[in-house]
Design a protein around this motif. Structure first.
Motif, mmCIF file in Angstrom:
data_model
loop_
_atom_site.group_PDB
_atom_site.id
_atom_site.type_symbol
_atom_site.label_atom_id
_atom_site.label_comp_id
_atom_site.label_asym_id
_atom_site.label_seq_id
_atom_site.Cartn_x
_atom_site.Cartn_y
_atom_site.Cartn_z
ATOM 1 N N ARG A 160 0.857 -1.195 0.000
ATOM 2 C CA ARG A 160 0.000 0.000 0.000
ATOM 3 C C ARG A 160 0.890 1.240 0.000
ATOM 4 O O ARG A 160 1.867 1.299 0.744
ATOM 5 C CB ARG A 160 -0.900 0.012 1.234
ATOM 6 N N TYR A 161 0.531 2.210 -0.821
ATOM 7 C CA TYR A 161 1.300 3.455 -0.815
ATOM 8 C C TYR A 161 0.383 4.660 -0.672
ATOM 9 O O TYR A 161 -0.797 4.617 -1.049
ATOM 10 C CB TYR A 161 2.168 3.579 -2.068
ATOM 11 N N ALA A 162 0.945 5.727 -0.114
ATOM 12 C CA ALA A 162 0.273 7.020 -0.051
ATOM 13 C C ALA A 162 0.970 7.968 -1.012
ATOM 14 O O ALA A 162 2.187 7.887 -1.206
ATOM 15 C CB ALA A 162 0.328 7.585 1.369
ATOM 16 N N MET A 163 0.219 8.853 -1.621
ATOM 17 C CA MET A 163 0.800 9.836 -2.535
ATOM 18 C C MET A 163 0.557 11.238 -1.995
ATOM 19 O O MET A 163 -0.552 11.567 -1.554
ATOM 20 C CB MET A 163 0.209 9.692 -3.941
ATOM 21 N N ILE A 164 1.601 12.046 -2.060
ATOM 22 C CA ILE A 164 1.517 13.452 -1.659
ATOM 23 C C ILE A 164 1.774 14.294 -2.893
ATOM 24 O O ILE A 164 2.827 14.204 -3.528
ATOM 25 C CB ILE A 164 2.529 13.758 -0.546
ATOM 26 N N GLY A 165 0.807 15.134 -3.252
ATOM 27 C CA GLY A 165 0.831 15.837 -4.527
ATOM 28 C C GLY A 165 0.278 14.935 -5.614
ATOM 29 O O GLY A 165 -0.208 13.830 -5.364
ATOM 30 N N GLY A 166 0.316 15.436 -6.845
ATOM 31 C CA GLY A 166 -0.077 14.593 -7.970
ATOM 32 C C GLY A 166 -1.565 14.450 -8.172
ATOM 33 O O GLY A 166 -2.024 13.480 -8.782
ATOM 34 N N GLY A 167 -2.341 15.418 -7.693
ATOM 35 C CA GLY A 167 -3.795 15.321 -7.807
ATOM 36 C C GLY A 167 -4.338 15.783 -9.145
ATOM 37 O O GLY A 167 -3.682 15.642 -10.187
ATOM 38 N N LYS A 168 -5.513 16.341 -9.109
ATOM 39 C CA LYS A 168 -6.247 16.712 -10.316
ATOM 40 C C LYS A 168 -5.401 17.574 -11.251
ATOM 41 O O LYS A 168 -4.811 18.564 -10.847
ATOM 42 C CB LYS A 168 -7.521 17.469 -9.914
ATOM 43 N N ASP A 169 -5.347 17.173 -12.506
ATOM 44 C CA ASP A 169 -4.635 17.879 -13.577
ATOM 45 C C ASP A 169 -3.123 17.872 -13.424
ATOM 46 O O ASP A 169 -2.422 18.591 -14.148
ATOM 47 C CB ASP A 169 -5.123 19.338 -13.692
ATOM 48 N N ALA A 170 -2.587 17.076 -12.518
ATOM 49 C CA ALA A 170 -1.136 16.996 -12.344
ATOM 50 C C ALA A 170 -0.588 15.874 -13.225
ATOM 51 O O ALA A 170 -0.866 14.697 -12.978
ATOM 52 C CB ALA A 170 -0.780 16.762 -10.883
ATOM 53 N N PHE A 171 0.186 16.234 -14.228
ATOM 54 C CA PHE A 171 0.704 15.249 -15.181
ATOM 55 C C PHE A 171 1.526 14.176 -14.486
ATOM 56 O O PHE A 171 1.309 12.971 -14.679
ATOM 57 C CB PHE A 171 1.548 15.962 -16.243
ATOM 58 N N ILE A 172 2.502 14.576 -13.671
ATOM 59 C CA ILE A 172 3.461 13.606 -13.164
ATOM 60 C C ILE A 172 2.842 12.667 -12.142
ATOM 61 O O ILE A 172 3.242 11.510 -12.030
ATOM 62 C CB ILE A 172 4.712 14.308 -12.584
ATOM 63 N N GLY A 173 1.842 13.127 -11.396
ATOM 64 C CA GLY A 173 1.182 12.234 -10.451
ATOM 65 C C GLY A 173 0.522 11.064 -11.154
ATOM 66 O O GLY A 173 0.628 9.908 -10.727
ATOM 67 N N ALA A 174 -0.149 11.341 -12.257
ATOM 68 C CA ALA A 174 -0.788 10.273 -13.033
ATOM 69 C C ALA A 174 0.257 9.320 -13.599
ATOM 70 O O ALA A 174 0.048 8.101 -13.630
ATOM 71 C CB ALA A 174 -1.629 10.876 -14.155
ATOM 72 N N VAL A 175 1.397 9.850 -14.032
ATOM 73 C CA VAL A 175 2.471 9.000 -14.543
ATOM 74 C C VAL A 175 2.930 8.023 -13.465
ATOM 75 O O VAL A 175 3.080 6.812 -13.712
ATOM 76 C CB VAL A 175 3.658 9.860 -15.026
ATOM 77 N N HIS A 176 3.156 8.517 -12.256
ATOM 78 C CA HIS A 176 3.599 7.648 -11.166
ATOM 79 C C HIS A 176 2.545 6.584 -10.854
ATOM 80 O O HIS A 176 2.891 5.412 -10.653
ATOM 81 C CB HIS A 176 3.888 8.483 -9.915
ATOM 82 N N ARG A 177 1.299 6.976 -10.797
ATOM 83 C CA ARG A 177 0.240 5.991 -10.478
ATOM 84 C C ARG A 177 0.124 4.933 -11.567
ATOM 85 O O ARG A 177 -0.033 3.741 -11.271
ATOM 86 C CB ARG A 177 -1.094 6.714 -10.254
ATOM 87 N N HIS A 178 0.180 5.343 -12.824
ATOM 88 C CA HIS A 178 0.115 4.367 -13.919
ATOM 89 C C HIS A 178 1.307 3.416 -13.850
ATOM 90 O O HIS A 178 1.158 2.201 -14.059
ATOM 91 C CB HIS A 178 0.106 5.086 -15.266
#
Length: 392
Positions: A10-28
């Motif tokens: 399980r991981y938590a993410m800080i930053g990378g929310g709505k409309d954030a390009f790099i957050g989606a990259v990390h999650r994918h």
């Protein structure tokens, strides 16, 4: 923290929310191998946007937080076996240090985007926290995750090129060829702001990638450098163009270019390593090919996914040869290495180096020192000694 069993981490993410390009990259990238799942978050710098982003990603209210402090407080109240296994930080650079330090000192495994922090003193504090707590700390220099970069690393270090003589690395982009930061572009705004980006612009944003790529492939330590940094777009506060000469331990010479004002170029990262016996060339925009120029034979083009590559390169590929793999998969390889290290430590053993293959806090700390040294060299207009960080 989790036990070393078959369940997903399980991981938590800080930053990378709505409309954030790099957050989606990390999650994918994390989702690609099914090794971990998003379990908690504080996904934006504003509470309302953070909660909205968490709900959009399906986080339950108890694990969806308005800020990182609330996330840390909530996780510390949970039994150790129910806490997240890692915290992923994908905020702008100015918030990396307080967030990473707080979670590292609290005993959490951390993955942080690059550049690591603003100052080497902050990087040293993170290294000390990791040393004290013994946690995993990865830094997402994602280009080291490409299979053909791992092939190049093996060829260089096994002596296929002989003694290394010359290294040229270029990272050229054109997206900041105009004053994009004045138009409200979010990415341009924080990257050109000294309060958020730190003392460097292009040097920190992409030059740190170039430095890490050289270190990862060659294993050579920079001993001295001289830098010429400039802001070629009128009114820009930070460098948008950097040219650096490098001298390495053992006598090799190098050139590093990091520029974001090359109009019309996209993401042109390229590496050339030359030794006594031959030269390797790699381009990020054609990442599945590695060109080997041999002194004693014909040029060879090595391609991803083929059986004659080294084991590290073969492990980094997921699909048969001829099918393109790229940016997301390279990120995924970094995360696969981090998660393998977490699993091994939870099982009370050392991870196989081929499994736990990822940039660490030491790589991040070296990158910060590199930025500082280059900025100082450019200001003083002279060669400077480069001091490597102490290892954990």
């Amino acid at each position: 923290m989790s036990e070393a069993n078959g369940r997903r981490l399980r991981y938590a993410m800080i930053g990378g929310g709505k409309d954030a390009f790099i957050g989606a990259v990390h999650r994918h990238a994390i989702a690609l191998d099914g090794l971990a799942e998003l379990a908690a978050g504080a996904l934006s710098s504003t509470p309302e946007r953070a909660l909205e982003s968490g709900r959009a990603l399906g986080l339950p209210d108890a694990h969806n937080h308005p800020n990182w402090q609330a996330l840390l407080e909530a996780e510390l109240k949970r039994p150790a076996t129910e806490r997240v296994d890692a915290v992923v930080i994908v905020t702008p650079t100015d918030t990396h240090y307080p967030v990473a330090l707080a979670f590292a000192e609290a005993g959490f495994n951390v993955v942080c985007d690059k550049p690591l922090v603003h100052r080497s003193a902050q990087a040293d504090a993170l290294v000390a926290a990791v040393r004290t707590k013994g946690g995993v700390f990865g830094v997402t220099y994602n280009y080291t995750g490409y299979p053909m970069i791992r092939q190049a690393r093996e060829m260089v270090r096994s002596g296929a090129l002989g003694a290394i003589r010359k290294i040229v690395v270029e990272y050229n982009q054109g997206w900041l060829a105009s004053a994009l930061e004045t138009t409200g572009n979010k990415q341009a705004s924080w990257r050109t702001d000294p309060a958020r980006s730190g003392i460097a612009g292009a040097l920190g944003d992409i030059g740190s990638h170039a430095e890490n790529l050289v270190a990862s492939v060659t294993g050579l330590a920079i001993e001295e450098l001289v830098a010429d940094l400039g802001s070629l777009v009128p009114g820009r506060a930070l460098d948008d163009d950097a040219s650096i000469l490098l001298r390495f331990a053992g006598g090799a010479r190098g050139v590093l270019v990091a520029s974001q004002i090359n109009a019309g170029l996209e993401n042109d990262l390229r590496l050339r390593v030359s030794g006594e016996l031959g030269t390797l060339e790699w381009r990020q925009e054609e990442p599945n090919r590695l060109v080997h120029h041999r002194q004693d034979g014909p040029m060879q083009i090595l391609t991803r996914g083929t059986p004659w590559l080294c084991e590290a390169a073969r492990r980094a590929g997921r699909i048969p040869p001829g099918h393109p793999e790229g940016f997301i998969e390279a990120f995924a390889n970094i995360y696969r290495g981090v998660f393998a290290d977490i699993r091994a430590r939870e099982a009370g053993r050392d991870a196989d180096p081929l499994d736990a293959d990822y940039p660490t806090v030491i790589d991040g700390a070296r990158g910060v020192r590199f930025i500082e040294c280059a900025v100082a060299s450019s200001a003083e207009r002279r060669w400077l000694r480069f001091e490597q960080p102490k290892s954990t």
